[in-house]
Structure formats: C-alpha cells, structure tokens
Design an enzyme around this catalytic site. Structure first.
Site, short mmCIF file in Angstrom:
data_model
loop_
_atom_site.label_atom_id
_atom_site.label_comp_id
_atom_site.label_asym_id
_atom_site.label_seq_id
_atom_site.Cartn_x
_atom_site.Cartn_y
_atom_site.Cartn_z
N HIS A 1 25.40 54.45 -88.16
CA HIS A 1 23.96 54.71 -88.08
C HIS A 1 23.24 53.75 -89.04
CE1 HIS A 1 20.34 56.65 -87.10
NE2 HIS A 1 20.51 57.83 -87.62
N ARG B 1 20.76 54.69 -78.50
CA ARG B 1 21.47 55.80 -79.16
C ARG B 1 22.47 56.33 -78.16
NH1 ARG B 1 19.51 60.81 -82.89
NH2 ARG B 1 19.43 59.02 -84.32
N ASP C 1 25.33 65.31 -95.02
CA ASP C 1 24.85 65.32 -93.64
C ASP C 1 25.45 66.56 -92.98
OD1 ASP C 1 23.76 64.61 -91.17
OD2 ASP C 1 25.27 63.07 -90.73
N CYS D 1 19.95 62.58 -94.11
CA CYS D 1 19.28 61.88 -93.01
C CYS D 1 18.47 62.82 -92.14
CB CYS D 1 20.31 61.13 -92.17
SG CYS D 1 21.48 62.19 -91.31
N ARG E 1 12.09 55.84 -92.31
CA ARG E 1 12.66 55.38 -91.04
C ARG E 1 11.64 54.47 -90.34
NH1 ARG E 1 16.84 57.91 -88.51
NH2 ARG E 1 16.73 56.07 -87.18
N GLN F 1 19.47 54.24 -90.16
CA GLN F 1 19.29 55.30 -91.14
C GLN F 1 19.53 54.77 -92.56
OE1 GLN F 1 18.41 58.72 -90.75
NE2 GLN F 1 18.17 58.47 -92.96
N1 CP Z 1 18.22 60.95 -88.93
C1 CP Z 1 18.09 60.78 -87.61
O1 CP Z 1 18.59 59.82 -87.02
O2 CP Z 1 17.34 61.74 -87.01
P1 CP Z 1 17.14 61.95 -85.45
O3 CP Z 1 18.45 62.42 -84.89
O4 CP Z 1 16.08 63.00 -85.36
O5 CP Z 1 16.73 60.66 -84.83
N1 NVA Z 2 25.90 62.73 -88.16
C1 NVA Z 2 24.75 63.15 -87.41
C2 NVA Z 2 23.57 62.31 -87.72
C3 NVA Z 2 22.31 62.72 -87.02
C4 NVA Z 2 21.14 61.85 -87.34
C5 NVA Z 2 25.07 63.11 -85.93
O1 NVA Z 2 25.68 62.13 -85.48
O2 NVA Z 2 24.75 64.07 -85.24
#
Ligand code: CP
Ligand code: NVA
Length: 307
Positions: free
Chosen positions: A136, A109, A224, A263, A291, A139
């Site tokens: 992502h 990540r 989101d 998400c 997930r 997700q």
């Molecule tokens: N939806 C998602 O990726 O959540 P986190 O940021 O908690 O991993």
């Molecule tokens: N769009 C959000 C998704 C988090 C899971 C971010 O990148 O922060």
C-alpha cells in the site's frame, strides 16, 4: 508524454519519495484554508483524466484521489469492478489497453498484486498502486508526510509495528530501507511478514514476538486492522493478536514524544483502543487528510513533473 508507474515505493526511490514529500507539504501549505474543490493556482494536471479501478472497498483512497486530480485541474472517473466488465471477466490486459485510450493515468485497488503488475504492463499511461494484498505505497507516502510534519526527520527513526504482518507493513518496511529508518515489527507467530518482505527493508527491519520489545524507545507506533479485506475472520488469528493491541499501557513504553499512526479504517477496541486512537499522541486524522496531499504528489511524480 512522460510517464512513470507507481506500483511500489521502490519505483520512486529515495529521491523520488523526498521530492514527493516536499511537494505534498508545500502544496498543502499553499492552499491552507481554501475551499476543498478550488483548483491549485497552477493546475498542473489540467485536462488530465484519472481512472480509478476498485475491486475492494475504499473511503480514503477513493475520495483523496478523486479530490487530488480535481485540485490539480484534472478529472476523475471511477470504475467499480462489480459494475464494470472487469467484474464479468474482461481481462486486466484488455481493460488496461481500453482505459489507456480514454485516460491519462490509472489507479488500481485490487485483491491480487499480479493484476496490478498486469495493468502496469499493458497500460500505456501511468499506473498507480492504490492497495493490493501485497502493498500500500500511497498510504505510506501519507504516513511519511505526517511523520515529517510532526517535526521528526526520517533517518534513524525507530518505527514500531504491532499486529498483522500485512500489506501496509510491507510498504513501511520498503520505505525504511529507502529512507533510512528502522522498523521493529511485533507479530504473533504465523502472522509475521515473510522473509522477502523483511529483506525489502535492506537490513532496516526486524521481527520480534513481543509488543513491549517493539515499542521500547520507539518514535512512531503503528498498527492496522488484524483482518484485512478479503481475509477470513479466523478466530484463531484474532485470539493470537490480543497481546499486540496498542493501548495506553503499551504507548507509555514508547518514547514520551512518540506518535501513533493507523491507516484506517480502525476496528476500535481491537488493534487499538479508543484512548490511543483519540489520544494526544495520535496523528490519525492528519494522516488521513494527508492521503489527499500525498496522492497529488504521486500523480505529479507519475507525470514527470517532480522528482
Ligand atoms: N487507508 C485506506 O487506504 O483507506 P481506504 O480503504 O478507506 O481507502
Ligand atoms: N490492511 C488493510 C488496509 C486497509 C486500508 C487491508 O488490506 O484491508
């Protein structure tokens, strides 16, 4: 060892995605009601080690991948950038080569999609996109599973996206092109997905400036956070987003059996109201749990066990 990177949904393609969805749904059903840490009967990744590298915060991705590799018989190792040498400037390329000596797969990540690609290039084990500023895909595997489990089939569905043209939308659009559903994204001016993001939908995605237009006839309504991790909390952006809030009035304009996805984490009262998040059309808790099941399928696909 057979291995495949999962950097984008396109890496798996329609057949790979379909195989992963089937596997995730089957494995979830097979262990229904079991204690969470009990191994799947076949433990198909016994002895495998998954490294997870986090440059950004996470709850769902961190816990679901950790449990996913354990249920499959393997072992997780978590590296936070702030407490590893990555945070002190060790290169992604060197980190990739070192981790490849210890681990059988690496989930990343990161704030910069280029770092994910670099990890994928230099690692000699599968690399998985656990979220970047661009996309992502993990997700969206969970989202597709949740949609299918709700009784809807993907081809021909209308998915409405409300709000920011962000990384999650990018992967939904990519999925639309691969799995033959349509996405209508309602985004304020200046926060729409790029032309390249829309093009990734292979003609299945369009952008409109009006929330009602997006949700009209929609089977799935998705939103989101308006401010993603690493972005400025710009007041101008927040101000532009309010007409795109998902509230009961907007949900009522979608199909009567429409479902709501997010998400998470949610900023309750901003991109979606409590009434929608906790309402009868919301599938957000199943989506979050999925997930885990989706990530298990992604791991198995990366090792060439399915698809
Ligand atoms: N939806 C998602 O990726 O959540 P986190 O940021 O908690 O991993
Ligand atoms: N769009 C959000 C998704 C988090 C899971 C971010 O990148 O922060």
């Amino acid at each position: 060892m057979t291995y495949r990177n999962f950097l984008s949904l396109t890496d798996a393609g329609a057949d790979g995605i379909a195989a992963m969805l089937a596997d995730a749904i089957d494995r979830k059903a097979a262990r229904k009601g079991w204690p969470k840490a009990r191994l799947d009967v076949d433990a198909p990744l016994a002895g495998r080690v998954l490294a997870m590298v986090f440059e950004k915060n996470s709850t769902r991705t961190r816990v679901s991948f950790d449990l996913a590799i354990r249920q499959l018989g393997g072992v997780p190792i978590i590296l936070d950038a702030g407490t590893s040498q990555l945070g002190r400037g060790e290169s992604v390329a060197d980190t990739a080569r070192v981790l490849s000596g210890y681990c059988d797969a690496i989930m990343v990540r990161t704030d910069d999609h280029a770092k994910l690609l670099e990890m994928g290039h230099y690692a000699s084990v599968p690399v998985i996109n656990g979220l970047t500023d661009d996309s992502h895909p993990c997700q969206i595997m969970a989202d597709l599973q949740t949609i299918v489990e709700s009784g809807k089939s993907l081809p021909g569905l209308k998915v409405a996206w409300l709000g920011d043209g962000n990384n999650v939308l990018a992967s939904i659009i990519e999925a639309a092109g691969l799995m033959q559903f349509d996405v209508v994204a309602a985004c304020p001016q200046g926060f729409a997905p790029s032309d390249a993001m829309v093009a990734a939908g292979q003609g299945r995605a369009k952008v409109v400036g009006n929330a009602a237009e997006a949700v009209a006839g929609a089977d799935i309504v998705v939103t989101d956070t308006w401010i993603s991790m690493g972005q400025d909390h710009a007041e101008t952006k927040l101000a532009a987003m309010w007409p795109f809030q998902v509230n009961e009035g907007l949900m009522a304009q979608a199909k009567p059996d429409a479902k709501f996805l997010h998400c998470l984490p949610a900023h309750r009262g901003e991109e979606a109201t409590d009434a929608v998040l906790d309402g009868p059309q919301s599938l957000i808790w199943a989506e979050a749990e999925n997930r885990l099941h989706a990530q298990k399928a992604v791991l198995r696909w990366c090792f060439g066990q399915i698809g």
